[in-house]
Each structure stands twice: as structure tokens, then as C-alpha cells.
Design an enzyme around this catalytic site. Structure first.
Site, PDB file in Angstrom:
ATOM      1  CE1 TYR A   1      -3.552  -2.572   0.567  1.00  0.00           C
ATOM      2  CE2 TYR A   1      -4.640  -0.555   1.235  1.00  0.00           C
ATOM      3  CZ  TYR A   1      -4.708  -1.867   0.846  1.00  0.00           C
ATOM      4  OH  TYR A   1      -5.928  -2.468   0.715  1.00  0.00           O
TER       5      TYR A   1
ATOM      6  CE  LYS B   1       1.571 -17.243  -2.597  1.00  0.00           C
ATOM      7  NZ  LYS B   1       1.140 -18.617  -3.012  1.00  0.00           N
TER       8      LYS B   1
ATOM      9  CG  ASP C   1      -2.081 -19.941  -1.751  1.00  0.00           C
ATOM     10  OD1 ASP C   1      -1.550 -19.997  -0.631  1.00  0.00           O
ATOM     11  OD2 ASP C   1      -1.591 -20.479  -2.762  1.00  0.00           O
TER      12      ASP C   1
ATOM     13  CG  ASP D   1      -8.060  -4.713   1.465  1.00  0.00           C
ATOM     14  OD1 ASP D   1      -8.973  -4.236   2.166  1.00  0.00           O
ATOM     15  OD2 ASP D   1      -8.049  -4.657   0.221  1.00  0.00           O
TER      16      ASP D   1
ATOM     17  CG  ASP E   1     -13.668  -6.931   2.118  1.00  0.00           C
ATOM     18  OD1 ASP E   1     -13.513  -6.276   3.168  1.00  0.00           O
ATOM     19  OD2 ASP E   1     -14.074  -6.418   1.053  1.00  0.00           O
TER      20      ASP E   1
END
Ligand code: IPM
Ligand code: MN
Length: 356
Positions: A143, A190, A222, A246, A250
Site C-alpha cells: 500500500y 506467501k 491462498d 485487506d 472481507d
């Protein structure tokens, strides 16, 4: 009695409506417990761009810095989303606010209400007992890394950069939280692909010896995306980088049956900020149909974490539980002919607090 100075940033879309109900609930609590609340309103997002040209005006920053806590609604307006050439965007206000206030750890819980299990998109037996918290890094990573375009705009890049220091301070929040909960911490990364993730893993491994009572696991982002659907109730605290957090929060938010139910806290080096995890839902703005519960529960987190007033916080949560058990539900959870309005739900909870 305490005098609490709260900065209120209603923002855009349904922000002002849901904030109004949370303010009502806080006022009920202060009446019940004899506290005094000084509310300081400030502009943010599209509302601030319209008034000042800046999505996070300096005046708003000053009000936030001088407050004991910040209660935030939502921001975002479709008139900016559909214009990729717009020079200023409401979201920049949020990112700037996070950076300037040093809000580095975003605490986003996902839990289920027993009477709403059927509302979840996931089967009941998979989600029973789900009670997890993401601790998302909020002021670093992709970000905020170097970004740009080259070759006449035909190539673009964003850089994901993390320092050991940033990882340690975030992981500390996660470890300390796990200690107060079920003593499990999952580092989501990751590390099979990304160098920055390998630093996350190495750094957290190095902290394990100081937290021997915590069971630490490491999973790829993942795989976590999949297991959040398959068996969300196996997680306790998850720590992760800004972008993974983020996306995964959600995903996790809908497990409860509606995004309109889940609160959040952003912990900072200065003032902490409390906000619902949902967005500004512009289609519903001004209609008095949005669910105010996520914002009301964010206020409950504020009483607990910023003011250290646990009894007050528990009372808000209890009134919310009673409201849900009695099927006082907004459109996202009820058939529209049976749905209660935003203000009816806020008033119900506020009045319940006074009678408890
Ligand atoms: C969130 C939001 C923000 C983010 C946007 C509005 C910048 O999606 O709080 O999760 O990406 O962090
Ligand atoms: Mn998001």
C-alpha cells in the site's frame, strides 16, 4: 466518572446514519455510568473533498490527534470510483489518516451470532463456534511502497517492503491478543514466493521463544483463503501484511451472515480509531436502511480498548445480542417487510441499555 473526548468522523454514504446510532448508544452508556462525552465532529473522505478539496484536512487531523479515541463511519463515493483520472480520491484520506496517526495494527474480528447461523453463506456446521481476529498490518507493505509507471504508462509497479521493526510491532499485538484469547497465532504469508514474506516468517519465528505459551502456525495466504471457508472455527488470531489482510478480512466478514455486523479497531502510536469493516454503501445512503450494528460494536471496542471501561463495553455487546435474539434486524438480515430501520435499531439498543 470519566470525561471522554471522542473525535467523530461520519464520512460518506451511510456513514452519517450509522454514526448517529453509535453516538446515541454511547450517550446512553455515558448517562447510565455517569460519564461525560465531548463529541468533536470532523470531515473526511468525499465530504471533506467537497468542502475543502482535501480528503483528510489538517483540521480533521488536529481533532483526531487531540482526542482520546476516534469513531469513524465510512468513506467513498461512486463519483470518484468511476473517474480514473481524478486527482484526489476519498480513499487517499483514509490512507493518509492511517499513516499520520500511526495506526499500524488493524484488529478485525469475525464471530458468529447463534441466532443468525442460517444467514451465513456457509453451512451451519462449518461455522459454529467461529471466533477469530485478524491483526492486519496497516501502514506499510504494498500500500505504501514505491509505486509508479514507466514506458509511457504502459508498465506500472507497486513495491511491497517491510522492515523487521514493522513486523515485530505488529506481531506483538497479535501475540498479546492471542495470550488473552485461545493462545493460537497463525502467521499468514506467501513465504514460498515473496522475499518480504520470508522476513515475516523469520521475524515471527524469532519471537516464539518469548511467547512459549502461544501455539504458532505458519500458513500461506491462498490456503488460508480456502480454510476460512472450510473450517473458520479452527483459527484464533491471524497476523498478516496489509494487502493479504485487506482481502482476507472481507472474505471473513461475510461468515457472520452480513458485513454490517463486524466492527474493527485500528491501534496506533497516538489515538486509536474504531470503525465498521464495511464501506460507505452509497446505494443505501439517506434511506435509513443500513445496519448500524457494526458501528455500535466498534464503539464497544472503543470503550474496552481505549477507555479501559469493560463493563460499559460488555453492556453494549449484551444489548446488541438481545437486539439480534429478538430479531430486531435490518434489511441485510431480515425480509424487507419485517426489517427495522437504522434509527429504530439504534434506538432499541440505546433504550435497552438504560433498562439493563
Ligand atoms: C479497508 C478498505 C481500504 C483499504 C480502502 C478504502 C483504501 O478497503 O479499510 O479495508 O484497502 O484498506
Ligand atoms: Mn478492504
Amino acid at each position: 466518572m470519566k470525561c471522554l473526548r471522542i473525535a467523530v468522523l461520519p464520512g460518506d454514504g451511510i456513514g452519517p446514519e450509522i454514526i448517529k446510532e453509535a453516538v446515541k448508544v454511547c450517550d446512553s452508556i455515558s448517562k447510565k455510568f455517569g460519564h461525560e462525552i465531548k463529541w468533536n465532529y470532523a470531515l473526511v473522505g468525499a465530504a471533506a473533498i467537497d468542502a475543502t478539496g482535501n480528503p483528510y484536512p489538517n483540521e480533521t487531523h488536529k481533532i483526531c490527534e487531540n482526542a482520546d479515541a476516534i469513531l469513524f463511519g465510512a468513506l467513498g463515493d461512486p463519483k470518484y470510483d468511476n473517474d480514473p483520472t481524478a486527482k484526489v480520491r476519498p480513499e487517499q484520506g483514509l490512507l493518509e489518516m492511517r499513516k499520520k496517526l500511526g495506526l499500524y495494527a488493524n484488529n478485525r474480528p469475525t464471530f458468529v451470532f447463534p441466532s443468525l447461523l442460517e444467514k451465513s453463506p456457509i453451512k451451519r456446521d462449518r461455522i459454529i463456534g467461529t471466533d477469530l481476529v485478524f491483526v492486519r498490518e496497516l501502514t506499510g507493505g504494498i500500500y505504501f511502497g514505491e509505486k509508479g509507471t514507466k514506458e509511457n504508462g504502459k508498465v506500472a509497479y507497486d513495491t511491497c517492503l517491510y522492515s523487521e521493526k514493522e513486523i515485530i510491532r505488529l506481531a506483538k499485538v497479535g501475540f498479546d491478543l492471542a495470550r488473552k484469547r485461545n493462545k493460537k497465532l497463525c502467521c499468514v504469508d506467501k513465504a514460498n514466493v515473496l522475499e518480504s514474506s520470508r522476513l515475516w516468517r523469520k521475524t515471527i519465528q524469532g519471537m516464539e521463544s518469548s511467547y512459549k505459551d502461544i501455539e504458532v502456525s505458519y500458513e500461506f495466504a491462498d490456503a488460508v483463503a480456502m480454510r476460512l471457508i472450510q473450517s473458520p472455527n479452527m483459527y484464533d488470531v491471524l497476523v498478516t501484511a496489509n494487502l493479504f489482510g485487506d482481502i482476507l478480512t472481507d472474505e471473513a466478514s461475510v461468515i457472520s451472515g452480513s458485513m454490517g455486523l463486524m466492527p474493527s479497531a485500528s491501534i496506533g502510536s497516538k489515538t486509536s480509531l474504531y470503525e465498521p469493516i464495511h464501506g460507505s454503501y452509497p446505494q443505501a445512503a439517506g434511506k435509513n436502511i443500513a445496519n448500524p450494528i457494526a458501528t455500535i460494536l466498534s464503539a464497544a471496542m472503543m470503550f474496552e480498548q481505549s477507555f479501559k471501561l469493560s463493563e460499559e463495553s460488555q453492556m453494549i455487546r449484551k444489548a446488541v445480542d438481545l437486539c439480534i435474539n429478538e430479531s430486531i434486524l435490518s434489511e441485510d438480515l431480515a425480509l424487507s417487510k419485517n426489517a427495522y430501520s437504522t434509527s429504530e435499531i439504534g434506538s432499541w439498543i440505546s433504550e435497552k441499555i438504560l433498562s439493563l
